[in-house]
Design a protein around this motif. Structure first.
Motif, PDB file in Angstrom:
ATOM      1  N   PRO A   1      14.575 -27.651   7.441  1.00 36.88           N
ATOM      2  CA  PRO A   1      13.485 -27.203   8.588  1.00 36.88           C
ATOM      3  C   PRO A   1      13.656 -28.312   9.629  1.00 36.88           C
ATOM      4  O   PRO A   1      14.008 -29.439   9.390  1.00 36.88           O
ATOM      5  N   LYS A   2      13.014 -27.840  10.736  1.00 37.68           N
ATOM      6  CA  LYS A   2      12.790 -28.781  11.784  1.00 37.68           C
ATOM      7  C   LYS A   2      11.264 -29.083  11.719  1.00 37.68           C
ATOM      8  O   LYS A   2      10.411 -28.549  11.257  1.00 37.68           O
TER       9      LYS A   2
ATOM     10  N   GLU B   1      10.655 -23.193   4.429  1.00 38.76           N
ATOM     11  CA  GLU B   1      10.306 -22.927   6.007  1.00 38.76           C
ATOM     12  C   GLU B   1      11.333 -23.540   6.929  1.00 38.76           C
ATOM     13  O   GLU B   1      12.153 -24.411   6.768  1.00 38.76           O
ATOM     14  N   LYS B   2      11.233 -22.800   7.988  1.00 39.49           N
ATOM     15  CA  LYS B   2      12.202 -23.378   9.208  1.00 39.49           C
ATOM     16  C   LYS B   2      11.410 -24.278  10.067  1.00 39.49           C
ATOM     17  O   LYS B   2      12.210 -25.118  10.744  1.00 39.49           O
ATOM     18  N   GLU B   3      10.306 -24.089  10.310  1.00 42.85           N
ATOM     19  CA  GLU B   3       9.513 -25.164  11.182  1.00 42.85           C
ATOM     20  C   GLU B   3       8.071 -25.536  10.424  1.00 42.85           C
ATOM     21  O   GLU B   3       7.435 -24.720  10.070  1.00 42.85           O
TER      22      GLU B   3
ATOM     23  N   ASP C   1       5.991 -22.308  10.440  1.00 41.04           N
ATOM     24  CA  ASP C   1       5.981 -21.641   9.202  1.00 41.04           C
ATOM     25  C   ASP C   1       4.859 -22.365   7.984  1.00 41.04           C
ATOM     26  O   ASP C   1       4.283 -21.702   7.363  1.00 41.04           O
TER      27      ASP C   1
END
Length: 234
Positions: free
Chosen positions: A3-4, A154-156, A51
């Protein structure tokens, strides 16, 4: 894909007002701190794509998340702020010591706060074991935090922590004493991505290292330049 991370230092707490307030245990946000949260909420660039929100269980970090990202929590009732004790501040001063788990549980229940305390251990605030205020132990839990975040689906992810610990988490010590013991301003936002490193044999040496994105760094440089220009005019 890892994730970022949107890393944020908590808003102004009462301990930030004066060293005489450092004897306060787990202080709350000041009125100025609440205003900073409102500004952060207004200026945060990608709320729609966040997220997950993770925060130190210390109250100033939790309430920064609640104040600044309330709209995310309201729009997604299943997504509580995860309180992660390895994100707590580094010193054993009273102001950097969290509340007992039982007290946090009562506060969350009575106020019906969207906070998930499942990762908070009974002794998380005792500054012993892995929470000892030593460089070795802090580095270990910074790595543990990075690894935990890297494994999330999650991605962010928004991560709300503390001025001292964020230097260990990022392994970035630039302007480390710009403010009181940190180079991070209250509610300062920096965005990071995970990077892959290799050892001398070409094998993955996964310390879950992170690096600030070019966009985040450029924005910081611009804001620092603006601030210096204003200081010169004054």
């Amino acid at each position: 894909m890892a994730p970022k991370l949107h890393l944020i230092r908590h808003a102004q707490g009462y301990h930030n007002l004066d060293p005489s307030c450092w004897n306060l245990i787990d202080p709350l946000l000041t009125e100025e701190g609440k205003k900073q949260c409102s500004e952060l909420s207004h200026n945060f660039p990608t709320k729609a794509t966040v997220d997950l929100i993770v925060a130190s269980p210390m109250r100033r970090a939790l309430y920064t998340g609640l104040e600044a990202f309330g709209s995310i929590l309201e729009n997604n009732p299943a997504s509580d702020i995860i309180a992660l004790p390895i994100l707590q501040e580094v010193s054993d001063l009273p102001c950097d010591t969290g509340s007992e788990l039982q007290d946090l549980q009562i506060e969350v229940e009575q106020k019906n706060l969207p906070v998930d305390l499942r990762f908070v251990e009974e002794n998380w605030s005792h500054k012993s074991g892995k929470y000892e205020p030593t460089s070795e132990k802090i580095q270990e839990r910074a790595r543990e935090a990075r690894c935990w975040l890297k494994e999330r689906p999650e991605k962010e992810i928004v991560v709300i922590s503390h001025g001292g610990f964020l230097h260990f988490l990022t392994d970035d010590w630039e302007d480390g004493n710009k403010f009181e013991g940190t180079g991070w301003a209250n509610t300062e936002l920096r965005t990071y991505e995970f990077v892959t490193q290799e050892d001398d044999l070409g094998n993955d040496d996964d310390d879950a290292s992170i690096q600030e994105t070019a966009e985040s760094r450029q924005l910081r440089d611009y804001e620092m330049g603006e601030s210096e220009a204003i200081d010169t005019l004054l």
